[in-house]
Enzyme design. Sequence first.
Site, short mmCIF file in Angstrom:
data_model
loop_
_atom_site.label_atom_id
_atom_site.label_comp_id
_atom_site.label_asym_id
_atom_site.label_seq_id
_atom_site.Cartn_x
_atom_site.Cartn_y
_atom_site.Cartn_z
N ASP A 173 42.63 12.10 3.39
CA ASP A 173 43.53 11.17 2.69
C ASP A 173 43.65 9.88 3.48
OD1 ASP A 173 45.95 10.97 0.57
OD2 ASP A 173 46.57 10.07 2.47
N TYR A 208 45.86 1.49 5.22
CA TYR A 208 45.77 2.09 6.56
C TYR A 208 44.73 1.37 7.42
CZ TYR A 208 48.13 6.10 4.30
OH TYR A 208 48.98 6.90 3.60
N1 LIG Z 1 51.67 7.81 0.26
C1 LIG Z 1 52.43 7.39 1.25
O1 LIG Z 1 53.25 6.49 1.08
C2 LIG Z 1 52.29 8.05 2.58
C3 LIG Z 1 53.24 7.81 3.58
C4 LIG Z 1 53.08 8.46 4.80
C5 LIG Z 1 52.01 9.32 4.99
N2 LIG Z 1 51.08 9.52 4.01
C6 LIG Z 1 49.92 10.44 4.17
O2 LIG Z 1 50.39 11.69 4.64
C7 LIG Z 1 49.77 12.01 5.89
C8 LIG Z 1 50.68 12.81 6.77
O3 LIG Z 1 51.90 12.14 7.03
P1 LIG Z 1 52.19 11.37 8.39
O4 LIG Z 1 50.93 11.10 9.11
O5 LIG Z 1 53.06 10.20 8.07
O6 LIG Z 1 53.10 12.35 9.23
P2 LIG Z 1 53.09 13.92 9.60
O7 LIG Z 1 51.79 14.54 9.25
O8 LIG Z 1 54.36 14.48 9.07
O9 LIG Z 1 53.28 13.88 11.17
C9 LIG Z 1 52.32 13.38 12.04
C10 LIG Z 1 52.94 13.45 13.45
O10 LIG Z 1 53.07 14.81 13.85
C11 LIG Z 1 52.33 15.03 15.06
N3 LIG Z 1 51.69 16.35 14.93
C12 LIG Z 1 50.69 16.71 14.10
N4 LIG Z 1 50.39 18.01 14.21
C13 LIG Z 1 51.23 18.51 15.15
C14 LIG Z 1 51.40 19.79 15.71
N5 LIG Z 1 50.66 20.83 15.32
N6 LIG Z 1 52.35 19.95 16.66
C15 LIG Z 1 53.12 18.89 17.08
N7 LIG Z 1 52.98 17.64 16.58
C16 LIG Z 1 52.06 17.45 15.62
C17 LIG Z 1 51.33 13.90 15.15
O11 LIG Z 1 51.08 13.53 16.50
P3 LIG Z 1 49.57 13.46 17.10
O12 LIG Z 1 48.74 12.63 16.16
O13 LIG Z 1 49.78 12.83 18.43
O14 LIG Z 1 49.11 14.89 17.17
C18 LIG Z 1 52.08 12.76 14.45
O15 LIG Z 1 52.95 12.11 15.36
C19 LIG Z 1 49.42 10.62 6.44
O16 LIG Z 1 48.48 10.66 7.51
C20 LIG Z 1 48.92 9.94 5.21
O17 LIG Z 1 47.60 10.34 4.90
C21 LIG Z 1 51.22 8.88 2.80
#
Ligand SMILES: NC(=O)c1ccc[n+]([C@@H]2O[C@H](COP(=O)([O-])OP(=O)(O)OC[C@H]3O[C@@H](n4cnc5c(N)ncnc54)[C@H](OP(=O)(O)O)[C@@H]3O)[C@@H](O)[C@H]2O)c1
Length: 283
Positions: free
Chosen positions: A44, A49
């Site tokens: 995704d 991004y």
């Molecule tokens: N449509 C939208 O408006 C929108 C908005 C936000 C996000 N998104 C999509 O959703 C995806 C996921 O959301 P997100 O990236 O915002 O946040 P998330 O997946 O909720 O959290 C990512 C955070 O958690 C940490 N993390 C990941 N796996 C972990 C684990 N097993 N243990 C401990 N910490 C962990 C990561 O750190 P490290 O990287 O240092 O491991 C990072 O800081 C995005 O990448 C994007 O593709 C879409």
Amino acid sequence: MQKVTLNNGVEMPILGFGVYQIRDAADCEQSVYDALVAGYRSIDTAAAYMNEEAVGRAILRSGVPREEIFVTTKLWVQDTGYENTKKAFAASLEKLQLDYLDLYLIHQPFGDVYGSWRAMEELYREGKIRAIGVSNFQPDRLIDLIVHNEVVPAVNQIETHPFHQQIENQQFMETHGVQIESWGPFAEGRNNMFTNEALAGIAAKHGKSVAQVILRWLTQRNVVVIPKSVRKERIVENFNIFDFELDAEDLAAIGALDTRESVFFSHRDPEVVKQIGSLKIHG
Ligand SMILES: NC(=O)c1ccc[n+]([C@@H]2O[C@H](COP(=O)([O-])OP(=O)(O)OC[C@H]3O[C@@H](n4cnc5c(N)ncnc54)[C@H](OP(=O)(O)O)[C@@H]3O)[C@@H](O)[C@H]2O)c1
């Protein structure tokens, strides 16, 4: 890999890999490559991004056949409208080095999303996109788009995690054939998600991590998840969630964590609408 079937029959992996906030091109390419090696088959990204090129390079480098990977990207607000959407889609495909896309989402419910939707319907009918959908659409915006167009969005990607569970919203979407996809499954760690007592207790009981419990809980609810990490061990950890099952007691404990509110911001706050709407990703 467990899959969900979208409203047009296309199958989408229930677990994928998100690349928001991996701006560094080398980091992004490496993490997508690590994710594909670990077994992920859904990526995704979004034009906003600024990492579509890196995603494209990682896909090529992985050697995984194109048809085995489900690729999602998103249209930014600045590019809404019929003509702009056609151009933005072509630019995204080129950056990704792809000749078709699996899922194209309107990133935000702002700007000329109706013009965009008509362009996306055409691209979909021409076979350039396998499924089209939206992101951050509240039920009122979603139903308005459904009522006034021909193609029903296949997916709505919205903030969904233990502190903002979206139970009624999911029911509403399911009633209309729209698949819910979670963004921010860990709320990016906000509100001490990873050390939450209830989640830690459930994790200890199953010999899993808090992250794995959250992803299992979402997938047990039939919510598509796309966790992000730049660390290989976490990328692998987040993929290994199908060898245990949460029971009724676990589900009730997680259910009690719902605040029914965003831990980020409201897409209905005029200041937020203005800020997001004025964010430019190109000249
Ligand atoms: N449509 C939208 O408006 C929108 C908005 C936000 C996000 N998104 C999509 O959703 C995806 C996921 O959301 P997100 O990236 O915002 O946040 P998330 O997946 O909720 O959290 C990512 C955070 O958690 C940490 N993390 C990941 N796996 C972990 C684990 N097993 N243990 C401990 N910490 C962990 C990561 O750190 P490290 O990287 O240092 O491991 C990072 O800081 C995005 O990448 C994007 O593709 C879409």
